[in-house]
Motif scaffolding. Structure first.
Motif, mmCIF file in Angstrom:
data_model
loop_
_atom_site.group_PDB
_atom_site.id
_atom_site.type_symbol
_atom_site.label_atom_id
_atom_site.label_comp_id
_atom_site.label_asym_id
_atom_site.label_seq_id
_atom_site.Cartn_x
_atom_site.Cartn_y
_atom_site.Cartn_z
ATOM 1 N N VAL A 1 15.762 28.254 36.464
ATOM 2 C CA VAL A 1 15.395 26.987 37.083
ATOM 3 C C VAL A 1 15.758 25.851 36.138
ATOM 4 C CG1 VAL A 1 13.524 25.569 37.991
ATOM 5 C CG2 VAL A 1 13.501 28.044 38.373
ATOM 6 N N ASP A 2 16.581 24.933 36.614
ATOM 7 C CA ASP A 2 16.927 23.726 35.872
ATOM 8 C C ASP A 2 15.783 22.732 36.060
ATOM 9 O OD1 ASP A 2 17.881 21.329 34.909
ATOM 10 O OD2 ASP A 2 19.690 21.296 36.129
ATOM 11 N N LEU A 3 15.015 22.497 35.016
ATOM 12 C CA LEU A 3 13.828 21.657 35.131
ATOM 13 C C LEU A 3 14.156 20.198 35.426
ATOM 14 C CD1 LEU A 3 11.623 23.068 32.214
ATOM 15 C CD2 LEU A 3 11.355 23.455 34.669
ATOM 16 N N GLN A 4 15.399 19.804 35.210
ATOM 17 C CA GLN A 4 15.786 18.419 35.471
ATOM 18 C C GLN A 4 16.303 18.202 36.893
ATOM 19 O OE1 GLN A 4 18.563 18.141 32.126
ATOM 20 N NE2 GLN A 4 17.153 16.732 31.105
ATOM 21 N N ALA A 5 16.714 19.273 37.560
ATOM 22 C CA ALA A 5 17.343 19.099 38.875
ATOM 23 C C ALA A 5 16.742 19.982 39.969
ATOM 24 C CB ALA A 5 18.842 19.382 38.783
ATOM 25 N N GLU A 6 15.947 20.964 39.600
ATOM 26 C CA GLU A 6 15.401 21.891 40.585
ATOM 27 C C GLU A 6 13.879 21.852 40.552
ATOM 28 O OE1 GLU A 6 18.851 25.284 40.707
ATOM 29 O OE2 GLU A 6 17.480 25.325 39.004
ATOM 30 N N LYS A 7 13.261 22.262 41.625
ATOM 31 C CA LYS A 7 11.813 22.184 41.758
ATOM 32 C C LYS A 7 11.167 23.462 41.226
ATOM 33 C CE LYS A 7 8.242 20.774 45.052
ATOM 34 N NZ LYS A 7 7.959 20.420 46.468
ATOM 35 N N LEU A 8 10.363 23.304 40.212
ATOM 36 C CA LEU A 8 9.710 24.446 39.576
ATOM 37 C C LEU A 8 8.843 25.216 40.564
ATOM 38 C CD1 LEU A 8 9.024 25.996 36.942
ATOM 39 C CD2 LEU A 8 7.215 24.302 36.541
ATOM 40 N N GLU A 9 8.164 24.502 41.434
ATOM 41 C CA GLU A 9 7.215 25.140 42.352
ATOM 42 C C GLU A 9 7.889 26.059 43.368
ATOM 43 O OE1 GLU A 9 5.295 21.944 40.279
ATOM 44 O OE2 GLU A 9 7.211 22.037 41.357
ATOM 45 N N GLY B 1 4.620 22.417 26.987
ATOM 46 C CA GLY B 1 3.406 21.618 27.067
ATOM 47 C C GLY B 1 3.521 20.481 28.057
ATOM 48 N N GLY B 2 2.546 19.575 28.017
ATOM 49 C CA GLY B 2 2.575 18.381 28.852
ATOM 50 C C GLY B 2 2.580 18.678 30.340
ATOM 51 N N GLU B 3 3.389 17.927 31.075
ATOM 52 C CA GLU B 3 3.441 18.043 32.526
ATOM 53 C C GLU B 3 3.896 19.435 32.972
ATOM 54 O OE1 GLU B 3 5.863 16.136 36.346
ATOM 55 O OE2 GLU B 3 6.426 15.636 34.278
ATOM 56 N N ILE B 4 4.849 20.013 32.255
ATOM 57 C CA ILE B 4 5.342 21.343 32.629
ATOM 58 C C ILE B 4 4.221 22.376 32.513
ATOM 59 C CG2 ILE B 4 6.926 23.201 31.992
ATOM 60 C CD1 ILE B 4 8.240 20.857 33.427
ATOM 61 N N LEU B 5 3.428 22.281 31.469
ATOM 62 C CA LEU B 5 2.294 23.193 31.310
ATOM 63 C C LEU B 5 1.304 23.020 32.448
ATOM 64 C CD1 LEU B 5 0.511 25.186 29.767
ATOM 65 C CD2 LEU B 5 -0.278 23.274 28.351
ATOM 66 N N GLU B 6 0.990 21.776 32.796
ATOM 67 C CA GLU B 6 0.026 21.523 33.869
ATOM 68 C C GLU B 6 0.535 22.052 35.205
ATOM 69 O OE1 GLU B 6 -0.953 17.411 33.939
ATOM 70 O OE2 GLU B 6 -1.825 17.407 31.915
ATOM 71 N N ARG B 7 1.789 21.795 35.516
ATOM 72 C CA ARG B 7 2.345 22.258 36.789
ATOM 73 C C ARG B 7 2.429 23.774 36.847
ATOM 74 N NH1 ARG B 7 7.836 19.162 36.919
ATOM 75 N NH2 ARG B 7 8.209 20.496 38.743
ATOM 76 N N SER B 8 2.577 24.403 35.687
ATOM 77 C CA SER B 8 2.737 25.863 35.659
ATOM 78 C C SER B 8 1.452 26.599 35.988
ATOM 79 C CB SER B 8 3.238 26.292 34.281
ATOM 80 O OG SER B 8 4.519 25.764 34.022
ATOM 81 N N THR B 9 0.312 25.959 35.811
ATOM 82 C CA THR B 9 -0.950 26.656 36.087
ATOM 83 C C THR B 9 -1.052 27.071 37.547
ATOM 84 O OG1 THR B 9 -2.124 24.557 36.506
ATOM 85 C CG2 THR B 9 -2.143 25.406 34.248
ATOM 86 N N ALA B 10 -0.465 26.279 38.438
ATOM 87 C CA ALA B 10 -0.542 26.589 39.870
ATOM 88 C C ALA B 10 0.355 27.756 40.255
ATOM 89 C CB ALA B 10 -0.165 25.355 40.690
ATOM 90 N N ILE C 1 2.034 28.029 23.559
ATOM 91 C CA ILE C 1 1.976 27.756 22.124
ATOM 92 C C ILE C 1 2.111 26.259 21.871
ATOM 93 C CG2 ILE C 1 2.884 30.010 21.456
ATOM 94 C CD1 ILE C 1 5.627 28.629 21.053
ATOM 95 N N ALA C 2 2.205 25.471 22.952
ATOM 96 C CA ALA C 2 2.494 24.049 22.816
ATOM 97 C C ALA C 2 1.267 23.204 22.495
ATOM 98 C CB ALA C 2 3.160 23.534 24.093
ATOM 99 N N GLU C 3 0.148 23.514 23.131
ATOM 100 C CA GLU C 3 -1.056 22.692 22.964
ATOM 101 C C GLU C 3 -2.249 23.432 23.551
ATOM 102 O OE1 GLU C 3 -1.008 19.666 26.630
ATOM 103 O OE2 GLU C 3 0.887 19.668 25.495
#
Length: 306
Positions: free
Chosen positions: A194-202, A215-224, A235-237
Motif C-alpha cells: 500500500v502506497d501511503l501517499q496515494a492509496e487508502k490504507l483502510e 506513529g502519529g496519524e498512521i498509528l491511529e488509523r491502524s487501530t481500526a 515502536i514509534a510512541e
C-alpha cells in the motif's frame, strides 16, 4: 582512540565531533570490542540515555551508536561465554558510551558470536532492526502461520526485516511505504503493498497483526484495522488509542544473545537479507546523522577496513 562524541544537547547533530578519548575500561562481565562496523539511529540524539546514565547524571561527552560488529580484545572480570580474538556482534546499553568509536565496552550478554562468513557491515545492520522485528512479531504479537500482518515502513531497516521474518513464518504480509518502496517490499516477500501517499490504507480490510514504526496519524488509523483478538505493536510512541477488541503494545527492543545467533544463521543461509544503504568511514559519521538526501537502507559506519 578516536570516537564520535556529543556534548551539547541543544546543538543536535551539529554538535557531533570526531575526538580523542581514553581507551575504555572493561568492568565486571564486560568485554572490550574493537569495532569494525557500527550502526546508529538518527533519532538517538533525542534519547535521554544519550545524555545521562542510569542514575540520571550527566555523562557527556558521550559516544552515540548502539549496534556493532567487531572483535573481542579484552575480557572483564567474571566474563564468560566469549574469548579474546572472537568475532562478535550485538547491541550496547542505551546509557553507556556506544559504538561510533574504535573500541567500546559492552556487557558480554549483549553480544553473540559472529560466523566467519558474515561480514561486519552486514552484521552491524542487524541488531536493532533484527531484534525489534522479531520481538514485535513473535514475542509481543504472537504471530502464527496463516495469520495476516500489516508492516508499516516495509522497505526500512526494521520493516524490511519484519517482512522477511513474517513471510518465513507463513504469514500473509502486507507492506506499506512510499511508491518507490513497492518493488523492494514485494521483492522481500510481501504479498501486497500500500502506497501511503496515494492509496487508502483502510481498503486492505482487517488483519491479525499491525506492526507500526511510523506513529502519529498512521498509528491511529491502524487501530481500526486490527480484527477481534488481534494485536497492534508499535515502536514509534506510547499507545493512546487501542483496537476495539484487540491488544496494543508499545515496546523498546531488548538484547537477546540467542536470537542474535539465530538471525546471523538466517543471514548465512540466505533466508534473511538486511538492506544496507550508505557505508561511511568514522570520519563521516557526523554527516551521516543529517544526510543531504533520503537514502535507501540502513547507513553503516565502517570503522576498520576489512
Amino acid at each position: 582512540m578516536q570516537a564520535i562524541t556529543v556534548q551539547n544537547r541543544a546543538a543536535g547533530a551539529s554538535g557531533l565531533a570526531l575526538t580523542e578519548l581514553p581507551h575504555p575500561h572493561a568492568a565486571e562481565n564486560d568485554v572490550i570490542v574493537k569495532v569494525h562496523a557500527a550502526g546508529f539511529t538518527p533519532g538517538e540524539l533525542d534519547w535521554p540515555g544519550t545524555w545521562t546514565d542510569r542514575a540520571g547524571h550527566d555523562r557527556t561527552p558521550s559516544v552515540p551508536g548502539h549496534e556493532l560488529s567487531g572483535v573481542v580484545t579484552e575480557l572483564g572480570y567474571g566474563t564468560t561465554g566469549l574469548t579474546i580474538g572472537q568475532r562478535v556482534y550485538g547491541l550496547t546499553d542505551w546509557t553507556r558510551n556506544g559504538t561510533l568509536a574504535q573500541y567500546t565496552a559492552v556487557e558480554a550478554r549483549n553480544l553473540a558470536p559472529l560466523p566467519a562468513d558474515v561480514d561486519h557491515v552486514t552484521a552491524a545492520a542487524l541488531p536493532i532492526s533484527g531484534l525489534t522485528a522479531w520481538q514485535a512479531l513473535f514475542d509481543h504479537a504472537h504471530l502464527q502461520t496463516g495469520q495476516s500482518v500489516l508492516v508499516h515502513g516495509a522497505a526500512g531497516g526494521v520493516g524490511s526485516i519484519a517482512v522477511q521474518l513474517a513471510r518465513a513464518a507463513g504469514a500473509q504480509v502486507i507492506g506499506t511505504g512510499r511508491a518507490q518502496d513497492r518493488d523492494t517490499a514485494l521483492g522481500l516477500g510481501a504479498h501486497a503493498f500500500v502506497d501511503l501517499q496515494a492509496e487508502k490504507l483502510e481498503d486492505i480490510g482487517d488483519v491479525d497483526v499491525v506492526f507500526d514504526v511510523i506513529g502519529g496519524e498512521i498509528l491511529e488509523r491502524s487501530t481500526a484495522l486490527v480484527r477481534p483478538g488481534g494485536t497492534l505493536v508499535t515502536i514509534a510512541e506510547p499507545v493512546t488509542l487501542h483496537p476495539r477488541d484487540g491488544r496494543a503494545v508499545f515496546f523498546v527492543v531488548e538484547p537477546d544473545r540467542v536470537r542474535l545467533s539465530d538471525l546471523a544463521q538466517r543471514v548465512r543461509d540466505g533466508r534473511l537479507k538486511p538492506i544496507i544503504g550508505d557505508v561511511r568511514p568514522l570520519t563521516e559519521a557526523a554527516a551521516a546523522f543529517t544526510p543531504d538526501k533520503r537514502t535507501h537502507g540502513k547507513t553503516i559506519i565502517r570503522v576498520v577496513e576489512d
